[in-house]
Each structure stands twice: as structure tokens, then as C-alpha cells.
Design a protein around this motif. Structure first.
Motif, PDB file in Angstrom:
ATOM      1  N   VAL A  22      54.686 -20.942 -94.680  1.00  0.00           N
ATOM      2  CA  VAL A  22      54.614 -19.981 -95.799  1.00  0.00           C
ATOM      3  C   VAL A  22      53.401 -20.275 -96.667  1.00  0.00           C
ATOM      4  O   VAL A  22      52.634 -19.397 -97.049  1.00  0.00           O
ATOM      5  CB  VAL A  22      55.890 -20.053 -96.661  1.00  0.00           C
ATOM      6  CG1 VAL A  22      55.680 -19.294 -97.973  1.00  0.00           C
ATOM      7  CG2 VAL A  22      57.076 -19.489 -95.924  1.00  0.00           C
ATOM      8  N   VAL A  23      53.241 -21.566 -96.958  1.00  0.00           N
ATOM      9  CA  VAL A  23      52.172 -21.953 -97.884  1.00  0.00           C
ATOM     10  C   VAL A  23      50.817 -21.910 -97.216  1.00  0.00           C
ATOM     11  O   VAL A  23      49.815 -21.581 -97.860  1.00  0.00           O
ATOM     12  CB  VAL A  23      52.458 -23.357 -98.448  1.00  0.00           C
ATOM     13  CG1 VAL A  23      51.331 -23.842 -99.327  1.00  0.00           C
ATOM     14  CG2 VAL A  23      53.754 -23.336 -99.253  1.00  0.00           C
ATOM     15  N   LEU A  35      58.898 -17.017 -94.473  1.00  0.00           N
ATOM     16  CA  LEU A  35      59.894 -17.348 -95.492  1.00  0.00           C
ATOM     17  C   LEU A  35      61.264 -16.897 -95.036  1.00  0.00           C
ATOM     18  O   LEU A  35      62.281 -17.589 -95.242  1.00  0.00           O
ATOM     19  CB  LEU A  35      59.509 -16.709 -96.832  1.00  0.00           C
ATOM     20  CG  LEU A  35      60.371 -17.140 -98.023  1.00  0.00           C
ATOM     21  CD1 LEU A  35      60.284 -18.635 -98.258  1.00  0.00           C
ATOM     22  CD2 LEU A  35      59.943 -16.406 -99.284  1.00  0.00           C
ATOM     23  N   SER A  38      62.535 -19.384 -92.734  1.00  0.00           N
ATOM     24  CA  SER A  38      62.935 -20.605 -93.427  1.00  0.00           C
ATOM     25  C   SER A  38      64.299 -20.428 -94.073  1.00  0.00           C
ATOM     26  O   SER A  38      65.164 -21.304 -94.030  1.00  0.00           O
ATOM     27  CB  SER A  38      61.873 -20.950 -94.475  1.00  0.00           C
ATOM     28  OG  SER A  38      62.217 -22.110 -95.152  1.00  0.00           O
ATOM     29  N   MET A  39      64.515 -19.243 -94.625  1.00  0.00           N
ATOM     30  CA  MET A  39      65.790 -18.997 -95.292  1.00  0.00           C
ATOM     31  C   MET A  39      66.934 -18.979 -94.308  1.00  0.00           C
ATOM     32  O   MET A  39      68.050 -19.448 -94.615  1.00  0.00           O
ATOM     33  CB  MET A  39      65.705 -17.688 -96.064  1.00  0.00           C
ATOM     34  CG  MET A  39      64.712 -17.799 -97.184  1.00  0.00           C
ATOM     35  SD  MET A  39      65.082 -16.767 -98.530  1.00  0.00           S
ATOM     36  CE  MET A  39      63.963 -17.407 -99.730  1.00  0.00           C
ATOM     37  N   TYR A  62      69.379 -13.341-100.043  1.00  0.00           N
ATOM     38  CA  TYR A  62      67.995 -13.764 -99.972  1.00  0.00           C
ATOM     39  C   TYR A  62      67.240 -13.060 -98.864  1.00  0.00           C
ATOM     40  O   TYR A  62      66.293 -12.315 -99.098  1.00  0.00           O
ATOM     41  CB  TYR A  62      67.927 -15.285 -99.732  1.00  0.00           C
ATOM     42  CG  TYR A  62      67.649 -16.069-100.978  1.00  0.00           C
ATOM     43  CD1 TYR A  62      68.493 -17.104-101.377  1.00  0.00           C
ATOM     44  CD2 TYR A  62      66.545 -15.786-101.761  1.00  0.00           C
ATOM     45  CE1 TYR A  62      68.239 -17.819-102.517  1.00  0.00           C
ATOM     46  CE2 TYR A  62      66.290 -16.501-102.906  1.00  0.00           C
ATOM     47  CZ  TYR A  62      67.138 -17.526-103.276  1.00  0.00           C
ATOM     48  OH  TYR A  62      66.881 -18.227-104.411  1.00  0.00           O
ATOM     49  N   LEU A  67      63.877 -10.787 -99.906  1.00  0.00           N
ATOM     50  CA  LEU A  67      62.657 -10.811 -99.110  1.00  0.00           C
ATOM     51  C   LEU A  67      62.283  -9.440 -98.617  1.00  0.00           C
ATOM     52  O   LEU A  67      61.102  -9.152 -98.423  1.00  0.00           O
ATOM     53  CB  LEU A  67      62.823 -11.792 -97.952  1.00  0.00           C
ATOM     54  CG  LEU A  67      62.739 -13.240 -98.445  1.00  0.00           C
ATOM     55  CD1 LEU A  67      62.904 -14.203 -97.314  1.00  0.00           C
ATOM     56  CD2 LEU A  67      61.403 -13.483 -99.122  1.00  0.00           C
ATOM     57  N   PHE A  70      60.243  -8.194-101.233  1.00  0.00           N
ATOM     58  CA  PHE A  70      58.905  -8.773-101.128  1.00  0.00           C
ATOM     59  C   PHE A  70      58.066  -8.026-100.115  1.00  0.00           C
ATOM     60  O   PHE A  70      56.896  -7.674-100.352  1.00  0.00           O
ATOM     61  CB  PHE A  70      59.006 -10.257-100.724  1.00  0.00           C
ATOM     62  CG  PHE A  70      59.060 -11.199-101.887  1.00  0.00           C
ATOM     63  CD1 PHE A  70      60.257 -11.784-102.259  1.00  0.00           C
ATOM     64  CD2 PHE A  70      57.926 -11.513-102.602  1.00  0.00           C
ATOM     65  CE1 PHE A  70      60.317 -12.654-103.341  1.00  0.00           C
ATOM     66  CE2 PHE A  70      57.985 -12.378-103.677  1.00  0.00           C
ATOM     67  CZ  PHE A  70      59.194 -12.955-104.046  1.00  0.00           C
TER      68      PHE A  70
ATOM     69  N   MET B  41      56.797 -16.079-103.716  1.00  0.00           N
ATOM     70  CA  MET B  41      57.583 -16.497-102.554  1.00  0.00           C
ATOM     71  C   MET B  41      57.798 -18.002-102.547  1.00  0.00           C
ATOM     72  O   MET B  41      58.875 -18.480-102.204  1.00  0.00           O
ATOM     73  CB  MET B  41      56.869 -16.061-101.260  1.00  0.00           C
ATOM     74  CG  MET B  41      56.927 -14.575-101.042  1.00  0.00           C
ATOM     75  SD  MET B  41      56.568 -14.131 -99.352  1.00  0.00           S
ATOM     76  CE  MET B  41      54.819 -14.181 -99.370  1.00  0.00           C
ATOM     77  N   SER B  42      56.791 -18.738-103.005  1.00  0.00           N
ATOM     78  CA  SER B  42      56.934 -20.192-103.063  1.00  0.00           C
ATOM     79  C   SER B  42      57.991 -20.581-104.073  1.00  0.00           C
ATOM     80  O   SER B  42      58.730 -21.552-103.885  1.00  0.00           O
ATOM     81  CB  SER B  42      55.607 -20.842-103.457  1.00  0.00           C
ATOM     82  OG  SER B  42      54.586 -20.399-102.632  1.00  0.00           O
ATOM     83  N   GLU B  44      60.620 -18.859-104.651  1.00  0.00           N
ATOM     84  CA  GLU B  44      61.897 -18.656-103.945  1.00  0.00           C
ATOM     85  C   GLU B  44      62.216 -19.858-103.082  1.00  0.00           C
ATOM     86  O   GLU B  44      63.377 -20.293-102.988  1.00  0.00           O
ATOM     87  CB  GLU B  44      61.835 -17.395-103.087  1.00  0.00           C
ATOM     88  CG  GLU B  44      61.636 -16.111-103.869  1.00  0.00           C
ATOM     89  CD  GLU B  44      62.751 -15.875-104.859  1.00  0.00           C
ATOM     90  OE1 GLU B  44      63.914 -16.146-104.540  1.00  0.00           O
ATOM     91  OE2 GLU B  44      62.437 -15.428-105.982  1.00  0.00           O
ATOM     92  N   LEU B  45      61.170 -20.398-102.449  1.00  0.00           N
ATOM     93  CA  LEU B  45      61.364 -21.568-101.591  1.00  0.00           C
ATOM     94  C   LEU B  45      61.904 -22.740-102.401  1.00  0.00           C
ATOM     95  O   LEU B  45      62.820 -23.465-101.990  1.00  0.00           O
ATOM     96  CB  LEU B  45      60.032 -21.936-100.947  1.00  0.00           C
ATOM     97  CG  LEU B  45      60.066 -22.899 -99.774  1.00  0.00           C
ATOM     98  CD1 LEU B  45      60.960 -22.389 -98.680  1.00  0.00           C
ATOM     99  CD2 LEU B  45      58.656 -23.090 -99.248  1.00  0.00           C
ATOM    100  N   LEU B  47      63.599 -22.610-105.117  1.00  0.00           N
ATOM    101  CA  LEU B  47      64.999 -22.373-105.503  1.00  0.00           C
ATOM    102  C   LEU B  47      65.939 -22.658-104.342  1.00  0.00           C
ATOM    103  O   LEU B  47      67.063 -23.148-104.522  1.00  0.00           O
ATOM    104  CB  LEU B  47      65.142 -20.938-105.994  1.00  0.00           C
ATOM    105  CG  LEU B  47      64.513 -20.722-107.372  1.00  0.00           C
ATOM    106  CD1 LEU B  47      64.322 -19.240-107.666  1.00  0.00           C
ATOM    107  CD2 LEU B  47      65.384 -21.341-108.436  1.00  0.00           C
TER     108      LEU B  47
END
Lengths: 187, 108, 644
Positions: A22-23, A35, A38-39, A62, A67, A70, B41-42, B44-45, B47
Motif C-alpha cells: 500500500v505504502v 489495502l 490487507s484488510m 471496511y 474502501l 476510496f 488509506m494509511s 485506515e491501515l 486503525l
């Protein structure tokens, strides 16, 4: 090594990997998709922790709502792939890495400390989930029924306030993104 | 050996370390990325990492309160994401940019 | 009425007048301002008379009325109460100050009738009277200094009364600055006396003075007396600090009469007489006083011979007569000095007021070359001025004769005096006669040189009445203090009332021999003859043969130029003292203040600015930087918790 342990390791490495991606990815859409992954992994982790309800709402809320929101916004923006995804400044970047690393280390250290403290004070805590499952950690104790019982008695006030929050937020969101004259108005 | 025993049989520590890692990765995303949406988004990560920590404690201390807390955190995270995205949309409409480098108006 | 009440009224009446007129300073109503001002000083005069009578009713040994009001200063063992003492010496002074003050206030109503700011004038005059009374009534040196400074301030305000004229304002400044230089001396003397005796109260100082044995040049006492005398030089216009008095004629003429003839300039003499025991115990200091007094009287008289401005002649005459007073105290004749102070107040105030009357009639013309023959037009002014003239030149039986001859005799007779001091005094008397007769001749007698557009006329009664009163005093005032040698031959053997009154309060000259009557008569004869010669010479020069002055001055051109330009003293001061100091100050300003000190302050401010801007860089508007700082903060907190 029991199955739950293996499951844990797989799921945790997946979540960490996807989180890192993600990063690190330069395209925001790819970031959002990673993401989601990951969730889902985290939902699996919740399952290993004997919290099916939590896992369920993790996926629904989530991955399924937040998302999606998002992704919708990203599609609205229609951004190109960024050439440079990270902020400028080597020194500050280094400082950020060091700070984050220190944070991680300290949290982990603190975690170990607190866990050993808890272990020292209480005898009946199971040391691992396998042992927990064996000692009769009844799944029913973690059912939705028990959760909602608590929610409506002990945490009633907070629950109601949360409802209020959920009322206010959409109003706020609409108010923020209003266009004079409505959506069909000509600008 | 005891250390491999500790490594292979998963206990509370492992979940907490996982939570720490995810949290760190999330905070690095907040600190290092330029795109506003990716920063959200980060968050959210981060959290999520906190949620893992709560649930782990709830399970291992046989306490239901942690799971209730997770409920609240999730709700609030969703609400915050909604508002944050509304703001982001507004910004994009006004400035045509989502690069936070351009938004240093509060410079002293 | 008790003396403390009388004293408080005495002091508060002029102070009230100062406030009343001061708060109405924009008013153009001369009558109200003048009447209030005069009435206040008149009230003070009545109180003075009452206090004098109260004092006279007391037996001789206890003639002192003290009133203490409250504790003024209480600092580290030094306690100064607000206390006033009316004794023989201060009673004389307050009578002179308030009496002549009232007359001058009355005169001012007429003189300042066309002025822009009469209320301001009367308020300043009352302020002056208040401070002068403080000066003479205070029972200690600090309270006297308070009044000393106050009269200096009043003098500055009044000299520069028409301050829009730059020259007049500059004259005021000159007076104040020169005065201040003297004040530094006064303060040093005060400190030395306090250090020597541990007290600043006059009674204590006078009582303890005889205990001092050391009379050498660098004993504390001698140095203190010299320092105090420097203060007196500033206030009473002696060499080297006399330069302000001629310039002070820029102020209104009644001011010159009151301040620069009768009262303020006598403060130095009063101060020395107050501390007579102290000064007697320091004969070296007294020697300096006498020498300076004698030199001043000669120098000022010589300059007075050449001046053309009527007020400047009177100003130099004042400096010269003050020189006589200091000559007197310098030889220990405190009594004679005080008597000359009183008679001088009479005839000098009279002559200043008379000159004010003349100037008023001549439409502000002050040059005596443009006057002449005013006798016809201004009879009252003329005859009163004649009374003053006769008094000052020392005509026998007039007031000036009584006092001046006492001084001349004591300068010969006293063990602290000497023949050359006496000779200087006699020469001065001759010059005084000459220049005063010259003044009379050129102003009042002879042919009129008045320009045709000026029509001089007699002044109104409010201005002539004080002249008449002072004229009477100038003629008959001398009988208050008839010298012994004269008293013996006059019918009824009148004693020297003045001397008897003041004697207990003033120090006696040690080693004073019995008076030699013959020598005294010879002295009187010589001085009277010299004065007569001077007067006759002046009459000849200016009335009979008007060409003589030209001839004489052309023969001694260099000397005449020197004297006419006041010995170039002002130029010397400016060139050698004032300008170098100004240049030094400019240099200090440019090279040290601007370059160095200012740079330090700029450096400090730059440092602060730099610190501020470096701290400000923390607020960059960059959210991620803020997040980083929060993160680091959390790290530190966790560190502390984990380690602690």
C-alpha cells in the motif's frame, strides 16, 4: 506447531506484505486494492482470534464500504501514476524512517513487558490460542449475543452517541460537497 | 529450545508485534507519501493495526470489552473516512491537486 | 496665633497663588492674576511682620521659633523633618523677600498689563517667592537646597518668559546651566559637611564647628566651605560663574528687580551667614571668598563703566555689589554683609523698577544713548531714581553709605582682612559712583536724545507707588544699622539696631581688636572723597563736556575694547570650555553611541529575531512534518514509560 499457528503466520505475513505494498506502490488505485487485500488478511486474523463477529464486520464495513468509497473517489479524481510517490527531503525521510522504526521497536518492547506483567499476575490466562481452544474457550462466549448484551447495557450511552455520530457524519459530508443549485446546475 | 517454542507457538506477543508492524507501516505511509488519498488509506491501515491489538487482548484476557471497542473504532474510522474523502473531493474541485506539497497555507 | 500656623500660612499663600494662576495660565486677565498674586505675597508679608514681632518679644537668648510639620526623609539613619526656623537671621530675610516681593508684584500689574500671558507670569513669580522662603526658612541644608533649586528653576522660567525669542530662551538656559554648576559645588559641600559632622541641621553644624581643630587647606571643613562657596558663586554671580546675570536681563524688568537684585542672588550670602560658625572655623576658605568677592566687584564695576543698555549697567552693578557682600563675609563681617544685603535690596530693586518704568515709557527702548532729559517727562521716576543713586554711590547718611562703609572698615580692620582688599573696595566705590552718575546723566539729565516718535510719560500709580516706598526706604533705611562710630556723634546716640538684632546668630571674628576711631574716620573720609570724585568726573564727562568720553576712549582704544567686550569672558567660555565639550559629545555620539552601543542593541535584536525565525521554521505548514514531530513525541513518551 499447530494449524492455527501456521494459519497465523501466513495471514500475518500477507497483511504485512500487502500493507507495505500500500505504502510503496506509486499508483493510488493499486494502493487501494492492496489495502483491500490487507484488510481481508486482517479479517482472517480476527478469525484466528476467535472473533468471527469482528471478522464479519471488518469485511462488510471496511473492505465493503470504506474502501469502496476510496476507490470511487480515486476514480473520480482520475489520477495518473505518480513519478515520485514519496515526499522530498532525504534527511527528513531518514528521520521519519528512524522515528517509525523506533516506534515499532518500543511498542514491541512495551508489548513484551506488559504481557509478561499480565502473565505474572494472572494464572488463568492461556498462553496460546491452541491451549485456549483446548481449555474450553467456548465460541459461544464470543457470540454476537454476548456482544450485543454488553452493548445495550454497559455501553448503552456510547452506543447511542455513536448513532448520533453516524447521523451527523453524512449530513456533514453532504454539506461539505454541496454544489450551489444542485447536481444538475450549470456552473 | 525455549526460543523456538516461543517462536512457533503463537501467543499474545505475536499479535501485538503484528499490530506494531502494521501500525508502523501505516505511519510511514502517512509520513512519506505525497498523495492525499494514500495518506488517508494509511490512516485506515493504522486503525486496523489498533483493532488487531484490541481483539488480541480481548481474546487473551477473556474480556469482551475489547471487541466492543473494536466496534466503536470501526464505526468512527468509517465516519472519518467519509468526512475526509468529502474534504478531499472539495480540495480537488478547488485546486485540481491532491499533492499535499501544495497545501502549506498554514505556514508561520 | 501660634508661630507654626503663621509659618504655614506664610509658605502656603504664595504656593496657593502659584497654583491658582498656574492653572489659569491661558487667561489674559491681568487684573485678576495680578491682584491674586500680589495679595498672596502681601499675606506672607503680614505673616512675616507678625512672626518678627513674636520673635522680638522673646528674650535675646531664645530668639528662635521652630515649627516641624512632618517627617520628610528617613533614609538609613538620616532623618530630615520638614522643619522651619524663624530666628533673627531668617526673620530679616523673610521681611525683605515678602516686603519687596509685594511691591514688585504690585509694580508688575502695571508693567505686564499688555502681556500675552500674565497669569503664567504671576504664577511663576509666586512660585519663586515660595521657594525663596523655603530656602531661608529651612532648618537644614537639604531643605535649603530644595529651595535653592526651586529658585533656580523659577529664575530659568522667568528669564526665558518670552521664550519664543531664541536669545531670551538661550539666556534662560545659560542661567540655569551656570547655576547647576554651582549646585554641584553646593552638594559636594553638603556631603562633606555631613561626613564631617554627621548632621545637616544648621544649629548642630554651627554648634559643632568650634570643635574642629584642623584649619589647613585640605581639611574636610575647608574643602566643604570652598565647595559651598562655589555653589554661592553660581547662585550669587561671582567669578567665574557670574556670566548668567547680565544675560538674565532678557527677562521682564520686575523679575530682574526681584530675583536678580533683591532676593535670589543674595541666597549665597545668606547661606554663608547661616553657616557663619562653620566658615569662621575655615579661615582659608574665607580668604578665597574675600579675594573672589573683591575681584568680582572690581571687574563688574569696570565693565559697568562701558555699557549702553540701562539694564546691563544695573546688572553689572548688582554683580559688583554682591562682590562687596562676599568681601564682607570673607573678612568675617557677616553683620555688615547682611546689612548691605538689605540696603542693596532697597536701592537696587528701586533702580530696576525705575528702569522698568523708563523702558515702559520709552516703548521697550533700553539703550541709554537714545534717552536723555527724561527728568521733565517722568518726575516721580526721576526723583526716586535719584534716591537710589545717592544711596548706591555712598552719599553720607543714605542707606548705601551706612552699609558700604561698614564693609570697607571691616575689610581693613578685621584680622581676616588686609589693606589691598580695602583698596579694591575703595576703587570699586569710585567706579560705582562714576558709572551710576553716568547712567543718571545719560538717562535723566541733559538734553533729550529721544527719537521723535517716542513720547515718554509718567507711569501709572500702580508702578510709581512701589518706587516711592522703596525710595523712602533707600533714604532712611540706613538708620536701622548706623555704624558705631557715627552713632556716637549723632544726637541721641542711636545704636546699631541691625547689629544688635543679628549678633547672637552670627559668628564673632576671632581676634578682633578694639576699633580705632581715628582710622575709621580716615577710612570714611577716603571712601566718600573717592565716590565724590567719581560722581563729579562722570558729571563732567557726560553733561558739561560731552566730547571727553570720545577723546578718552580713543586714547586707550585697546583697553576700552577689552572692557567693553566684557573681557571676552563669554567668548572664552564658549571657545575653551563649552565648544570642546560639545565636540567631545558629538564625537562620543558618533563613534561610540552609534557605532558601538547601537550596534550592540541591534545585535541583540537580531539575535532574538534569528531565534524567532529558527523556531518559526517548525511551523512550516507541512502536515507530514507535524506528524513526524508527534511521532517522535510519542516515541519519547513510550521510552520514558518503558524505561521508568
Amino acid at each position: 506447531m499447530s494449524e492455527l499457528d501456521i494459519l497465523f503466520y501466513i495471514l500475518s505475513s500477507m497483511s504485512v506484505l500487502f500493507g507495505a505494498l500500500v505504502v510503496l506502490t506509486s499508483s493510488p488505485i493499486y494502493s487501494s486494492l492492496y489495502l483491500v487485500m490487507s484488510m481481508l488478511s486482517v479479517a482472517g486474523i480476527f478469525m484466528t482470534l476467535n472473533a468471527p463477529f469482528i471478522a464479519g464486520i471488518q469485511i462488510i464495513v471496511y473492505a465493503g464500504a470504506v474502501l469502496v468509497l476510496f476507490v470511487m473517489v480515486l476514480m473520480l479524481f482520475d489520477l495518473k501514476r505518480e513519478t515520485k510517490a514519496f515526499t522530498k527531503g532525504r534527511f527528513s525521510g531518514f528521520l521519519k524512517l528512524v522515528g517509525a522504526g523506533l516506534l515499532c521497536g518500543f511498542i514491541a518492547g512495551a508489548a513484551y513487558e506488559s504481557v509478561s506483567l499480565i502473565m505474572a499476575t494472572s494464572e488463568e490466562i492461556p498462553t496460546n490460542i491452541a491451549a485456549a481452544a483446548e481449555t474450553g474457550f467456548s465460541p459461544t462466549t464470543n457470540s454476537i449475543k454476548e456482544i450485543s448484551k454488553l452493548l445495550f447495557t454497559k455501553y448503552l450511552f456510547a452506543f447511542e452517541v455513536l448513532g448520533l455520530l453516524l447521523l451527523v457524519v453524512p449530513i456533514g459530508a453532504v454539506a461539505l460537497s454541496r454544489v450551489a443549485g444542485g447536481t444538475h446546475a450549470k456552473h | 529450545m525455549q526460543s523456538t517454542e516461543a517462536l512457533v507457538s503463537v501467543g499474545l506477543n505475536h499479535y501485538l508485534v503484528l499490530s506494531a508492524l502494521l501500525f508502523t507501516i501505516g505511519s510511514l505511509g502517512v509520513l512519506l507519501r505525497k498523495n492525499m488519498i494514500v495518506i488517508l488509506m494509511s490512516i485506515e491501515l493504522m486503525l486496523n493495526a489498533v483493532n488487531i491489538s484490541f481483539v488480541a487482548f480481548a481474546t487473551y484476557l477473556d474480556n469482551l470489552d475489547g471487541k466492543i471497542m473494536v466496534l466503536f473504532v470501526m464505526t468512527i474510522a468509517a465516519a472519518e473516512a467519509a468526512v475526509g474523502l468529502a474534504l478531499a473531493v472539495n480540495i480537488f474541485k478547488n485546486f485540481r491537486e491532491v499533492n499535499i506539497r501544495f497545501f502549506e497555507h498554514l505556514r508561520g | 496665633m501660634s508661630h507654626s500656623v503663621l509659618l504655614s500660612i506664610l509658605l502656603l499663600a504664595p504656593f496657593f497663588g502659584f497654583l491658582f494662576n498656574g492653572l489659569r495660565f491661558k487667561s489674559k486677565n491681568v487684573q485678576v492674576a495680578g491682584v491674586v498674586g500680589t495679595a498672596m505675597v502681601g499675606i506672607s508679608f503680614i505673616c512675616s511682620v507678625l512672626l518678627f514681632s513674636q520673635l522680638a518679644s522673646l528674650p535675646e537668648a531664645e530668639r528662635s521659633l521652630r515649627a516641624e510639620y512632618w517627617n520628610w526623609l528617613n533614609v538609613a539613619g538620616l532623618q530630615i523633618p520638614l522643619a522651619f526656623v524663624v530666628d533673627q537671621l531668617s526673620a530679616v530675610m523673610i521681611l525683605v523677600i515678602t516686603g519687596i516681593g509685594t511691591l514688585i508684584h504690585l509694580f508688575s500689574i502695571g508693567y505686564m498689563s499688555h502681556d500675552e500671558r500674565p497669569s503664567k507670569y504671576f504664577s511663576y513669580l509666586n512660585f519663586f517667592v515660595f521657594n525663596m522662603l523655603l530656602l531661608v526658612l529651612g532648618d537644614n541644608l537639604v531643605l535649603m537646597f530644595f529651595g535653592w533649586e526651586g529658585v533656580g528653576l523659577a529664575s530659568y522660567l522667568l528669564i526665558g518668559f518670552w521664550f519664543t525669542d531664541k536669545e531670551k530662551a538661550a539666556a534662560g538656559m545659560k542661567a540655569f546651566v551656570t547655576n547647576r554648576i554651582g549646585d554641584a559645588g553646593f552638594l559636594i559641600g553638603l556631603f562633606l559637611l555631613f561626613g564631617e559632622f554627621g548632621s545637616i541641621v544648621f544649629e548642630t553644624l554651627n554648634a559643632q564647628a568650634p570643635t574642629v581643630q584642623d584649619m589647613s587647606w585640605n581639611s574636610n571643613l575647608t574643602l566643604a566651605c570652598i565647595a559651598l562657596f562655589i555653589g554661592a558663586c553660581g547662585k550669587s554671580a561671582q567669578i567665574p560663574l557670574y556670566v548668567w546675570l547680565p544675560d538674565a536681563m532678557a527677562g521682564p524688568t520686575p523679575v530682574s528687580a526681584l530675583i536678580h537684585a533683591a532676593t535670589m542672588v543674595t541666597a549665597g550670602v545668606y547661606m554663608i551667614c547661616r553657616l557663619s560658625n562653620i566658615f569662621i572655623a575655615a579661615p582659608n576658605a574665607l580668604f578665597i571668598v574675600a579675594i573672589i568677592g573683591a575681584l568680582t566687584l572690581l571687574m563688574a564695576a569696570s565693565i559697568g563703566l562701558t555699557q549702553w543698555d540701562i539694564k546691563k549697567v544695573l546688572a553689572y552693578s548688582t554683580v559688583s555689589q554682591l562682590g562687596y557682600m562676599f568681601l564682607a563675609v570673607g573678612v568675617g563681617a557677616f553683620n555688615a554683609a547682611m546689612f548691605h544685603l538689605v540696603t542693596h535690596a532697597f536701592f537696587k530693586a528701586l533702580m530696576f523698577l525705575g528702569s522698568g518704568s523708563v523702558i515702559h515709557a520709552m516703548h521697550e527702548e533700553q539703550d541709554i544713548r537714545k534717552m536723555g532729559g527724561l527728568k521733565k517727562h517722568m518726575p516721580v521716576t526721576h526723583w526716586t531714581f535719584v534716591a537710589g543713586w545717592l544711596a548706591i554711590i555712598g552719599t553720607p547718611l543714605f542707606s548705601g553709605f551706612m552699609s558700604k562703609d561698614e564693609i570697607l572698615w571691616m575689610s581693613w580692620h578685621s584680622p581676616l582682612g588686609s589693606w589691598y582688599l580695602w583698596l579694591m573696595g575703595v576703587a570699586g566705590a569710585g567706579m560705582t559712583a562714576f558709572y551710576m552718575t553716568r547712567l543718571m546723566a545719560l538717562t535723566f539729565w541733559g538734553e533729550s536724545r529721544v527719537p521723535s516718535d517716542v513720547h515718554p510719560h509718567e507711569s501709572p500709580t500702580s508702578m510709581t507707588l512701589p518706587l516711592i516706598v522703596l525710595g523712602v526706604l533707600s533714604v532712611f533705611g540706613g538708620f536701622l544699622g548706623i555704624p558705631h562710630v557715627l552713632g556716637k556723634i549723632l544726637p541721641g546716640h542711636p545704636p546699631n539696631f541691625f547689629e544688635h538684632w543679628l549678633d547672637p546668630r552670627l559668628a564673632n571674628i576671632p581676634g578682633l581688636a578694639q576699633a580705632n576711631i581715628t582710622m575709621e574716620w580716615i577710612g570714611i573720609a577716603i571712601s566718600v572723597t573717592t565716590a565724590a570724585v567719581g560722581a563729579i568726573l562722570a558729571y563732567r564727562f557726560y553733561i558739561i563736556r560731552k566730547d571727553l568720553p570720545e577723546k578718552v576712549t580713543s586714547k586707550i582704544k585697546g583697553l576700552y575694547e577689552l572692557v567693553y567686550n566684557k573681557y571676552w569672558v563669554d567668548e572664552f567660555y564658549f571657545g575653551r570650555i563649552i565648544n570642546p565639550i560639545v565636540e567631545m559629545s558629538k564625537g562620543l555620539w558618533m563613534y561610540i553611541d552609534v557605532n558601538f552601543i547601537d550596534k550592540i542593541t541591534y545585535w541583540t535584536s537580531d539575535m532574538v529575531k534569528g531565534a524567532g525565525s529558527s523556531v518559526r521554521s517548525m511551523q512550516s505548514g507541512n502536515i507530514q512534518q507535524y506528524a513526524l514531530l508527534i511521532l517522535l513525541g510519542v516515541v519519547v513518551v513510550i521510552f520514558a514509560v518503558v524505561m521508568g
